[in-house]
Structure formats: structure tokens, C-alpha cells
Design a protein around this motif. Structure first.
Motif, PDB file in Angstrom:
ATOM      1  N   LEU A 240       0.811  -1.211   0.000  1.00 16.15           N
ATOM      2  CA  LEU A 240       0.000   0.000   0.000  1.00 16.15           C
ATOM      3  C   LEU A 240       0.848   1.267   0.000  1.00 16.15           C
ATOM      4  CD1 LEU A 240      -2.633  -1.093   2.693  1.00 16.15           C
ATOM      5  CD2 LEU A 240      -2.947  -1.010   0.204  1.00 16.15           C
ATOM      6  N   ALA A 241       2.169   1.113  -0.034  1.00 13.98           N
ATOM      7  CA  ALA A 241       3.048   2.273   0.019  1.00 13.98           C
ATOM      8  C   ALA A 241       3.100   2.980  -1.332  1.00 13.98           C
ATOM      9  CB  ALA A 241       4.454   1.856   0.443  1.00 13.98           C
ATOM     10  N   THR A 242       3.031   4.304  -1.304  1.00 14.00           N
ATOM     11  CA  THR A 242       3.121   5.132  -2.517  1.00 14.00           C
ATOM     12  C   THR A 242       4.047   6.319  -2.239  1.00 14.00           C
ATOM     13  OG1 THR A 242       1.113   6.297  -1.831  1.00 14.00           O
ATOM     14  CG2 THR A 242       0.851   4.497  -3.415  1.00 14.00           C
ATOM     15  N   PRO A 243       5.316   6.049  -1.941  1.00 11.94           N
ATOM     16  CA  PRO A 243       6.212   7.141  -1.553  1.00 11.94           C
ATOM     17  C   PRO A 243       6.596   8.016  -2.747  1.00 11.94           C
ATOM     18  CG  PRO A 243       7.445   5.116  -1.776  1.00 11.94           C
ATOM     19  CD  PRO A 243       6.003   4.745  -1.949  1.00 11.94           C
ATOM     20  N   ALA A 244       7.057   9.216  -2.458  1.00 12.88           N
ATOM     21  CA  ALA A 244       7.565  10.119  -3.487  1.00 12.88           C
ATOM     22  C   ALA A 244       8.891   9.596  -4.026  1.00 12.88           C
ATOM     23  CB  ALA A 244       7.737  11.517  -2.897  1.00 12.88           C
ATOM     24  N   PRO A 245       9.294  10.012  -5.224  1.00 11.38           N
ATOM     25  CA  PRO A 245      10.529   9.476  -5.823  1.00 11.38           C
ATOM     26  C   PRO A 245      11.805   9.874  -5.091  1.00 11.38           C
ATOM     27  CG  PRO A 245       9.560  11.210  -7.193  1.00 11.38           C
ATOM     28  CD  PRO A 245       8.545  10.863  -6.158  1.00 11.38           C
ATOM     29  N   TYR A 246      11.737  10.855  -4.179  1.00 15.00           N
ATOM     30  CA  TYR A 246      12.940  11.275  -3.453  1.00 15.00           C
ATOM     31  C   TYR A 246      13.058  10.589  -2.089  1.00 15.00           C
ATOM     32  CZ  TYR A 246       9.307  14.435  -1.692  1.00 15.00           C
ATOM     33  OH  TYR A 246       8.140  14.951  -1.187  1.00 15.00           O
ATOM     34  N   VAL A 247      12.315   9.482  -1.897  1.00 14.93           N
ATOM     35  CA  VAL A 247      12.306   8.756  -0.624  1.00 14.93           C
ATOM     36  C   VAL A 247      13.122   7.477  -0.761  1.00 14.93           C
ATOM     37  CG1 VAL A 247      10.857   7.496   1.012  1.00 14.93           C
ATOM     38  CG2 VAL A 247      10.110   9.720   0.121  1.00 14.93           C
ATOM     39  N   ASP A 248      14.042   7.255   0.175  1.00 15.68           N
ATOM     40  CA  ASP A 248      14.873   6.051   0.205  1.00 15.68           C
ATOM     41  C   ASP A 248      14.649   5.308   1.522  1.00 15.68           C
ATOM     42  OD1 ASP A 248      16.180   6.811  -2.237  1.00 15.68           O
ATOM     43  OD2 ASP A 248      17.463   8.169  -1.079  1.00 15.68           O
ATOM     44  N   GLY A 249      15.089   4.050   1.566  1.00 11.95           N
ATOM     45  CA  GLY A 249      15.188   3.315   2.818  1.00 11.95           C
ATOM     46  C   GLY A 249      13.962   2.544   3.244  1.00 11.95           C
ATOM     47  N   LEU A 250      12.889   2.537   2.462  1.00 12.95           N
ATOM     48  CA  LEU A 250      11.685   1.838   2.910  1.00 12.95           C
ATOM     49  C   LEU A 250      11.867   0.322   2.934  1.00 12.95           C
ATOM     50  CD1 LEU A 250       8.692   3.854   1.409  1.00 12.95           C
ATOM     51  CD2 LEU A 250       9.425   3.692   3.790  1.00 12.95           C
ATOM     52  N   ASP A 251      12.753  -0.213   2.085  1.00 18.72           N
ATOM     53  CA  ASP A 251      13.015  -1.655   2.143  1.00 18.72           C
ATOM     54  C   ASP A 251      13.629  -2.029   3.490  1.00 18.72           C
ATOM     55  OD1 ASP A 251      12.006  -2.052  -0.370  1.00 18.72           O
ATOM     56  OD2 ASP A 251      13.969  -2.026  -1.375  1.00 18.72           O
ATOM     57  N   ALA A 252      14.560  -1.210   3.969  1.00 23.69           N
ATOM     58  CA  ALA A 252      15.171  -1.467   5.273  1.00 23.69           C
ATOM     59  C   ALA A 252      14.149  -1.316   6.393  1.00 23.69           C
ATOM     60  CB  ALA A 252      16.347  -0.517   5.495  1.00 23.69           C
ATOM     61  N   VAL A 253      13.254  -0.358   6.250  1.00 22.73           N
ATOM     62  CA  VAL A 253      12.195  -0.190   7.243  1.00 22.73           C
ATOM     63  C   VAL A 253      11.292  -1.417   7.256  1.00 22.73           C
ATOM     64  CG1 VAL A 253      10.162   1.156   7.869  1.00 22.73           C
ATOM     65  CG2 VAL A 253      12.247   2.330   7.134  1.00 22.73           C
ATOM     66  N   HIS A 254      10.935  -1.901   6.058  1.00 20.10           N
ATOM     67  CA  HIS A 254      10.061  -3.080   5.962  1.00 20.10           C
ATOM     68  C   HIS A 254      10.698  -4.276   6.672  1.00 20.10           C
ATOM     69  CE1 HIS A 254       7.459  -5.839   3.178  1.00 20.10           C
ATOM     70  NE2 HIS A 254       7.245  -6.049   4.455  1.00 20.10           N
ATOM     71  N   GLU A 255      11.969  -4.482   6.458  1.00 18.64           N
ATOM     72  CA  GLU A 255      12.650  -5.606   7.113  1.00 18.64           C
ATOM     73  C   GLU A 255      12.651  -5.432   8.628  1.00 18.64           C
ATOM     74  OE1 GLU A 255      17.085  -7.742   7.182  1.00 18.64           O
ATOM     75  OE2 GLU A 255      16.620  -6.154   5.724  1.00 18.64           O
ATOM     76  N   ALA A 256      12.877  -4.191   9.092  1.00 19.58           N
ATOM     77  CA  ALA A 256      12.967  -3.950  10.531  1.00 19.58           C
ATOM     78  C   ALA A 256      11.633  -4.148  11.231  1.00 19.58           C
ATOM     79  CB  ALA A 256      13.498  -2.542  10.782  1.00 19.58           C
ATOM     80  N   VAL A 257      10.530  -3.751  10.569  1.00 24.13           N
ATOM     81  CA  VAL A 257       9.225  -3.803  11.234  1.00 24.13           C
ATOM     82  C   VAL A 257       8.490  -5.111  10.978  1.00 24.13           C
ATOM     83  CG1 VAL A 257       9.023  -1.294  11.085  1.00 24.13           C
ATOM     84  CG2 VAL A 257       7.930  -2.701   9.330  1.00 24.13           C
ATOM     85  N   ASP A 258       9.103  -6.032  10.267  1.00 25.25           N
ATOM     86  CA  ASP A 258       8.403  -7.267   9.906  1.00 25.25           C
ATOM     87  C   ASP A 258       7.864  -8.051  11.104  1.00 25.25           C
ATOM     88  OD1 ASP A 258       7.637  -9.080   7.681  1.00 25.25           O
ATOM     89  OD2 ASP A 258       8.921 -10.484   8.785  1.00 25.25           O
ATOM     90  N   PRO A 259       8.556  -8.065  12.266  1.00 26.57           N
ATOM     91  CA  PRO A 259       7.997  -8.831  13.401  1.00 26.57           C
ATOM     92  C   PRO A 259       6.723  -8.229  13.990  1.00 26.57           C
ATOM     93  CG  PRO A 259      10.366  -8.454  13.674  1.00 26.57           C
ATOM     94  CD  PRO A 259       9.911  -7.568  12.565  1.00 26.57           C
ATOM     95  N   PHE A 260       6.400  -6.981  13.666  1.00 32.03           N
ATOM     96  CA  PHE A 260       5.324  -6.279  14.355  1.00 32.03           C
ATOM     97  C   PHE A 260       3.988  -6.466  13.629  1.00 32.03           C
ATOM     98  CE2 PHE A 260       9.307  -4.324  15.488  1.00 32.03           C
ATOM     99  CZ  PHE A 260       9.191  -4.110  16.851  1.00 32.03           C
ATOM    100  N   THR A 261       3.537  -7.693  13.574  1.00 31.66           N
ATOM    101  CA  THR A 261       2.241  -7.940  12.960  1.00 31.66           C
ATOM    102  C   THR A 261       1.130  -7.438  13.890  1.00 31.66           C
ATOM    103  OG1 THR A 261       1.983 -10.111  13.977  1.00 31.66           O
ATOM    104  CG2 THR A 261       3.161 -10.020  11.863  1.00 31.66           C
ATOM    105  N   PRO A 262      -0.016  -7.061  13.346  1.00 31.32           N
ATOM    106  CA  PRO A 262      -1.121  -6.647  14.217  1.00 31.32           C
ATOM    107  C   PRO A 262      -1.482  -7.682  15.263  1.00 31.32           C
ATOM    108  CG  PRO A 262      -1.594  -6.038  11.942  1.00 31.32           C
ATOM    109  CD  PRO A 262      -0.339  -6.878  11.923  1.00 31.32           C
ATOM    110  N   GLU A 263      -1.354  -8.955  14.906  1.00 34.53           N
ATOM    111  CA  GLU A 263      -1.689 -10.014  15.865  1.00 34.53           C
ATOM    112  C   GLU A 263      -0.693 -10.037  17.025  1.00 34.53           C
ATOM    113  OE1 GLU A 263      -3.756 -10.627  12.200  1.00 34.53           O
ATOM    114  OE2 GLU A 263      -1.595 -10.375  12.587  1.00 34.53           O
ATOM    115  N   ARG A 264       0.589  -9.864  16.726  1.00 35.60           N
ATOM    116  CA  ARG A 264       1.599  -9.956  17.776  1.00 35.60           C
ATOM    117  C   ARG A 264       1.557  -8.766  18.727  1.00 35.60           C
ATOM    118  NH1 ARG A 264       7.554 -11.463  16.452  1.00 35.60           N
ATOM    119  NH2 ARG A 264       7.460 -11.753  18.707  1.00 35.60           N
TER     120      ARG A 264
END
Length: 703
Positions: A240-264
Motif C-alpha cells: 500500500l506504500a506510494t512514496p515520493a521518488p525522493y524517498v529512500d530506505g523503505l526496504d530497510a524499514v520493511h525488514e525492521a518492522v516485519d515482526p510487528f504484525t497486528p496479531e503480535r
């Protein structure tokens, strides 16, 4: 004969325009200025109480010196000489850093301090600098520094055009915005609903804002970061992400936040997984959405992580720099990028005792008492406070109260004797807020619409008084003569020359150099303010980063995600009570608690607690209770309320009772204590050093 003058309320960030009626030099009424382009006639009770200040019997009119026989009035020349000499003597004996400075919240509302006080504080060249920022907003500034390149590059919700407003740990119906200048928030939120938008509030208390929301979700205090990381994880995992073209680092953010599921995270936050997932999807798919968090999410153990996650959520969903999303202002006087206010820095030096990092030249105020009381090199032996009452408003109030009594020399620039200034050797009282020029250098940079307003004094300067900027001007002159010899006198010379000009002259120069080429003269012809238009897109051009790009994955904050992950392995303790604060429309932090207009009516110092938690302790509504934390105990009355979630108690910030008995009468019911006596100076946000005021474990028992 009645006369109408226009002014600005300087008591909170809303900065409302005032229409003031006078009979001679007596104020007969204060109303909202209906033609003001920002506040549009809105006014809260605090502004009306401004008319009590000129005749306030507690207000100091002349400098006073503390003696063995009590406070004695002294003349201005004698007082200013004694202050300059005393500050220099402390630094001569203990080094520059042996003198500490504490700046209270009102300074940022004070033109004279911003133009003249800041240069004077800089002239002292001490690294022992503290302010209310580290019990308030350091997480905001730290997130802005790492993401956007400047500590004051702070996007604000474009509240007048948004379609989805997600609010965490904030109560804008009372604050009218904070780190978001938005006077008349009740009307703005009503218009949000009228145009089909949604208001969603996440808070441990059903606040005044939550009562008007489409949805309110209780959240366990201190767990907001887990909820925000689960929102981010949902947005990124479900594409659902639609970042602007001048945005970096979201892949690293995705990896970091992966354990934080709504269920957990559900067990820790108290918010069902399906609600977390739905909010994430609704936010990401709304035509324009803004996520906003304030005190409740800043003053906890993961304050910096919360503010970073809020910014990244807005960035990842494409809502940064979008009308109706979060946007930066175009003020008439630029503070971001100006040479007077630097972008900030983090960890260039550390506190002496605990080794906590500075941010933007300030150390966490939670370290102040220990830095005074711990012997050794650079021990603090002197203190200058300006418009602050840290004994009431910072963690471990009683410990700080004891420490202040051990100083060699202390000065307060303040119109009142209070719990903190009572320790000063000399108190210098400036003129009042309606007796000065006013221009919002800071809050125009945080406003939800671009406007400019210059307010000349409403009342004449009283005989024998000094404006605050005049006090600093004289201290600069005197201190230069007696300060310890050192290098870099050219900077002192620049400060001396700058402070010889008035604030009005300095603002005029800044306005003329600004993007609209305004002047004080032009603004005086429009006393109700000039409308400069709605917020408008400006990125990436105005980013302050070296490459004009946003890196969403700064290392210091990704490391803190790992610390938050450890929270997932713990479970809430049965029967645990967690303390949170609260604000009231008729209160102003620790100020104005002796003003009859604001203190009348129902008592507001009560501790709110859920009826089930009262019953579990064999307590009843109205009982006087003892509240204990790891560091201290206070007593006050309990009030049963289903507006707080089970497991939570709420006590208002800033209440207390000064030793001389001149302050708020209802606060005497707290037994001369401040709720911040319960907060622990040892407990700070690991990244920013901000004090932890929310999520503090307490026990409640019969008094």
C-alpha cells in the motif's frame, strides 16, 4: 472612552488574535479577533485571563534579592551588576560548564527572548544547557533532524483539507494544536466531519478530542510505538506504500518492522488486530490523510521511535507534502535554513554523570539534579532559569528541589516566585506579555496556514520596569566586562552589536529579507494579520538534507526498533496501574495557577481511575488516596471515570503548590506535591533522552 486595540495571545501555540477593549490603561474585555486569518475569532479562557496579569498581587514589580530576612527589593543597576558578576564568578571557579541554564516553555512565545535572550545564553558558552524541550518535544526534533536534515523542519497536518486524521497521544480540542498551530480546532474538526472526513483517536483516555471522533481506541500507555510499527508493517507488507521518488530506505524499514504484525502487538497495545489492520488500510487508501502524535507519544520510553514512525507512515503513504496530508509552512520569517538556528546535532557531548547524549546543544533535563549533586570536574554550581518551573514540570521534582538548595549562585528571570525561583539569589522580573511587541517567529513556522501578524504593546510599560530584551541587553554589556578571559571575543562582539537593536528592528530586517518582502510598517497597517495563503507543496526543494532526499532508515532509529521488539516478548502484568498526564483548557502547564478566572469551578487536580480499579482496591469515588511510584509518593482525591481504560490513572501535568502558599488553592489538596514527583529522572527515552512522563508504574492505596 473605550478604545479597541489588537494583540496576540502568547500563552500557547495557538497564538490567537485578540480584540482588546480598554478604558484608558484598564482592560475591560478581551475577545477573539474575528478578522484574524488564522484564529478567525476563536478564543479560549486563558486569553481572557490575560487581563488579570497587570494587577496580579503575586507578580513581582522590581528585582528582589534573597536574604536571611526574606526577599528584599533592589534597584535594577545593582541587580544586573550582581547577576553578571555572580554568573562570571561561577564560571571562573568551576569552568564554563559549571554554570547551567534552564529555559522554560514560555520563552519560545517571547519575542524578546528569541531576539536577545538566545544570544546572551550563547555568550555564556556553557554546555550545561537544559530546557522544557526534553520533557516535551525532543522526539519531534530528533526525527526531523534525521529524516529532513533540520530539527525544526516539522511538517504539520493540513487539517483544513485532510480527509482522514489519525491522532495519537494528543488532545487538539484542548491544545488547539501543539507542534501544530491550529487555533479554533473544534471548528476545524467539525468541518472535517462535514466534508465527509474521518477522525480516529488512539489514546488511553477518552479525551475531549476522542469524544468527537468517529473512532476511539484505548491503547496501553507506552505501547504506541508497537501500534505504529504494526501500521507501518501492514502498509508495506500489503503493498500500500506510494512514496515520493525522493524517498529512500523503505526496504530497510520493511525488514525492521516485519515482526510487528497486528496479531503480535495486540496483547501489548490492547487494540485488536483487525482494528489495527483496518486503520492501516483506511489511512493508506484515503484521498488525503495525516497522522499526528504529540505529548502522549513523545513522553514515553519509545518517544523518538513513535515520532519517527509517524513521519515514516506519512511518507510511505504519499501523504507528506500533499494537500490534506502533512506539509511544511512558508512563513514570512524563515527559521529553517536561517543562520540563527542551526539544523541540530546529536551526541557531540554527553552528560557528565550518566553519559546521556546532547541534542541540538541541550542535555536531557532529567539529568539536572544529579549534575548539581555529584562532585567532580564540571560539577554544576550555578544556574540561570528563564521563565521555567522545573521543580513542578520535570521528573523527580522533590530531588531537584533539594538539589537547587545546594547551588552556589542562582538567578531567575521570571515575574513570579514559585517552587523553582524561590531558590534564586536574585529574581529579575520582566514586563508582562501585553506590554511588549509580539511576533511569532516559531509558531508561524508550525501553522496550518501561512499568515503574519505583528502586535505592538497593548499596555504601556510600567514605570521602573524593564522589558525582557532590555534585561538581556544590559546583561550582555555587563557580562562582557566581567566574564573570564577566553578566545572567540569576535562572537561576543557580534552578540553585543545585535542586542543593541530592538526586537522590532530585528523582526523588520527579517521580514524584509523574507519570501514575501513584508515589513513591520506594513503589518502594523493590518493589526489583525495578513493572510499569505494555504500550505503548498515544496519538496524536495526545501529539504535540508545534503542530497535533497529523505532516508527513512537512519541507523540510530532502526536500532531502536530492535529495542521495541523486546517488548513483544513481555506481557502486561495483571493489576498493574500506569500513570498518564492530562491537560485542561483552563490550565497552562505550571503557569497561571493563581488566576481567579482560571481556577474557579470544579476541581481539576483529581486522579482519574477506572471504577473497576477502585473496587479492586476497596476504594470509592472521592476517596483520598496515596499514589506511589519507585521514586516518591503523593496524596490526592480519586475520581471514578470510565474515560480512562482499566489499568490507567490520569493526573494533570503541572499542578502543585509552592512553599510560600501563593499559588493555586485547589492544588493545596495535593499536599504541596507535583505529579512529577512520581516520575523517575532515571527513566528516559534511550534515543532522545526525553523524560518519561507516561506509562509510569504506580500503586494506589488508601491515604
Amino acid at each position: 472612552m473605550a478604545e479597541i486595540r489588537y494583540g496576540t495571545c502568547p500563552l500557547c501555540e495557538a497564538s490567537c488574535g485578540l480584540q482588546i477593549e480598554l478604558n484608558g490603561e484598564t482592560i475591560t474585555s478581551i475577545r477573539g479577533s474575528t478578522d484574524d486569518p488564522l484564529s478567525q475569532g476563536y478564543l479560549c479562557p486563558k486569553a481572557v485571563a490575560l487581563q488579570d496579569l497587570p494587577d496580579d498581587p503575586d507578580r513581582l514589580r522590581t528585582p528582589v534579592r534573597r536574604t536571611a530576612d526574606g526577599w528584599q527589593p533592589i534597584g535594577w543597576p545593582e541587580a544586573l551588576d550582581a547577576v553578571a558578576t555572580g554568573l562570571a564568578d561561577v564560571q571562573r571557579r568551576h569552568g564554563n560548564d559549571g554554570l547551567a541554564v534552564y529555559l522554560g516553555n514560555p520563552n519560545v512565545h517571547n519575542l524578546g527572548f528569541l531576539t536577545h535572550g538566545l544570544p546572551f545564553v550563547g555568550m555564556l558558552r556553557t554546555r550545561s544547557r537544559y530546557s522544557a524541550s526534553s520533557v516535551d518535544q525532543l522526539p519531534h526534533q530528533l526525527a526531523a533532524y534525521h529524516l529532513y536534515g533540520h530539527q525544526l523542519f516539522l511538517p504539520v497536518p493540513d487539517i483544513d483539507r485532510t480527509q482522514y486524521f489519525l491522532v495519537l497521544g494528543a488532545n487538539p480540542m484542548v491544545s488547539n494544536g501543539s507542534m501544530m498551530t491550529a487555533p479554533g480546532m473544534p471548528a476545524r474538526l467539525r468541518r472535517l466531519r462535514e466534508r465527509g472526513g474521518r477522525l480516529v483517536v488512539v489514546d488511553p483516555r477518552r479525551t475531549e478530542t476522542a469524544r468527537h471522533a468517529d473512532e476511539h481506541h484505548f491503547v496501553r500507555p507506552g505501547s504506541d510505538a508497537l501500534f505504529l510499527l504494526a501500521l507501518l508493517r501492514t502498509v508495506l507488507a500489503e503493498d500500500l506504500a506510494t512514496p515520493a521518488p525522493y524517498v529512500d530506505g523503505l526496504d530497510a524499514v520493511h525488514e525492521a518492522v516485519d515482526p510487528f504484525t497486528p496479531e503480535r502487538v495486540a496483547e501489548r497495545t490492547g487494540i485488536p488486530a483487525e482494528a489495527t489492520r483496518r486503520i492501516a488500510v483506511d489511512f493508506a487508501t484515503a484521498p488525503a490523510a495525516a497522522c499526528y502524535g504529540r505529548m502522549g507519544v513523545s513522553t514515553q520510553r519509545f518517544g523518538a521511535l513513535c515520532q519517527w514512525a509517524i513521519q515514516v507512515l506519512n511518507i510511505a503513504t504519499g501523504n507528506l507534502d500533499r494537500p490534506g496530508g502533512t506539509m511544511v509552512t512558508h512563513p514570512a520569517v524563515q527559521v529553517v535554513g536561517s543562520p540563527q538556528i542551526g539544523p541540530g546535532h546529536h551526541g557531540r557531548w554527553h552528560s557528565r554523570v550518566r553519559g546521556l547524549a546532547e541534542f541540538a546543544g541541550e542535555l536531557p533535563v532529567a539529568t539536572l539534579a544529579e549534575e548539581i549533586r555529584t562532585p567532580g570536574e564540571r560539577q554544576m554550581r550555578g544556574l540561570l532559569t528563564v521563565a521555567g518551573n522545573p521543580v513542578l514540570s520535570t521528573p523527580g521534582g522533590k530531588a531537584l528541589d533539594d538539589a537547587l538548595g545546594e547551588l552556589d549562585f542562582m538567578v531567575a528571570i521570571d515575574p513570579y516566585l514559585n517552587d523553582t525561583t524561590r531558590h534564586a539569589d536574585i529574581v529579575l522580573p520582566p514586563t508582562g506579555p501585553l506590554e511588549n511587541d509580539h511576533y511569532d517567529l516559531v509558531f508561524n513556522a508550525l501553522a496550518v496556514r501561512n499568515t503574519a501578524r505583528f502586535s505592538p504593546p497593548v499596555l504601556a510599560k510600567p514605570d521602573g520596569s524593564m522589558h525582557e530584551w532590555e534585561i538581556y541587553r544590559e546583561l550582555v554589556r555587563r557580562y562582557r566586562k566581567v566574564a573570564p578571559r577566553r578566545r572567540g571575543l569576535r562572537g561576543d562582539r557580534t552578540t553585543y552589536l545585535t542586542t543593541r537593536m530592538s526586537p522590532r528592528r530585528l523582526v523588520d530586517l527579517a521580514l524584509r529579507a523574507g519570501p514575501y518582502r513584508l515589513s513591520v510598517k506594513r503589518l502594523l497597517r493590518a493589526p489583525q494579520g495578513v493572510d499569505l495563503g494555504p500550505l503548498r507543496p515544496c519538496l524536495p526543494g526545501r529539504l535540508q538534507t545534503a542530497d535533497n532526499r529523505i532516508d527513512c532508515a537512519p541507523e540510530v532509529l532502526l536500532r531502536d526498533v530492535d529495542r521495541a521488539a523486546a517488548e513483544l516478548a513481555t506481557s502486561p502484568r495483571p493489576g498493574e496501574l500506569l500513570l498518564i498526564g492530562r491537560r485542561h483548557l483552563r490550565s497552562n502547564n505550571s503557569w497561571l495557577h493563581n488566576t481567579p478566572r482560571l481556577t474557579k469551578g470544579k476541581a481539576r487536580h483529581l486522579m482519574l481511575i477506572h471504577p473497576d480499579d477502585l473496587a479492586a482496591r476497596d476504594l470509592a469515588d472521592g476517596d483520598r488516596v496515596r499514589v506511589r511510584s519507585r521514586v516518591d509518593t503523593i496524596e490526592l482525591e480519586a475520581s471514578a471515570s470510565t474515560d480512562v481504560m482499566p489499568g490507567v490513572v490520569s493526573i494533570p501535568h503541572g499542578f502543585g503548590h509552592s512553599p510560600d502558599g501563593t499559588r493555586l488553592e485547589v492544588a493545596a489538596a495535593i499536599g504541596g506535591a507535583s505529579p512529577n514527583d512520581l516520575t523517575d529522572p532515571a527513566d528516559v527515552d534511550a534515543v532522545s533522552g526525553n523524560a518519561v512522563l507516561n506509562g509510569v508504574t504506580v500503586q494506589v492505596e488508601p491515604a
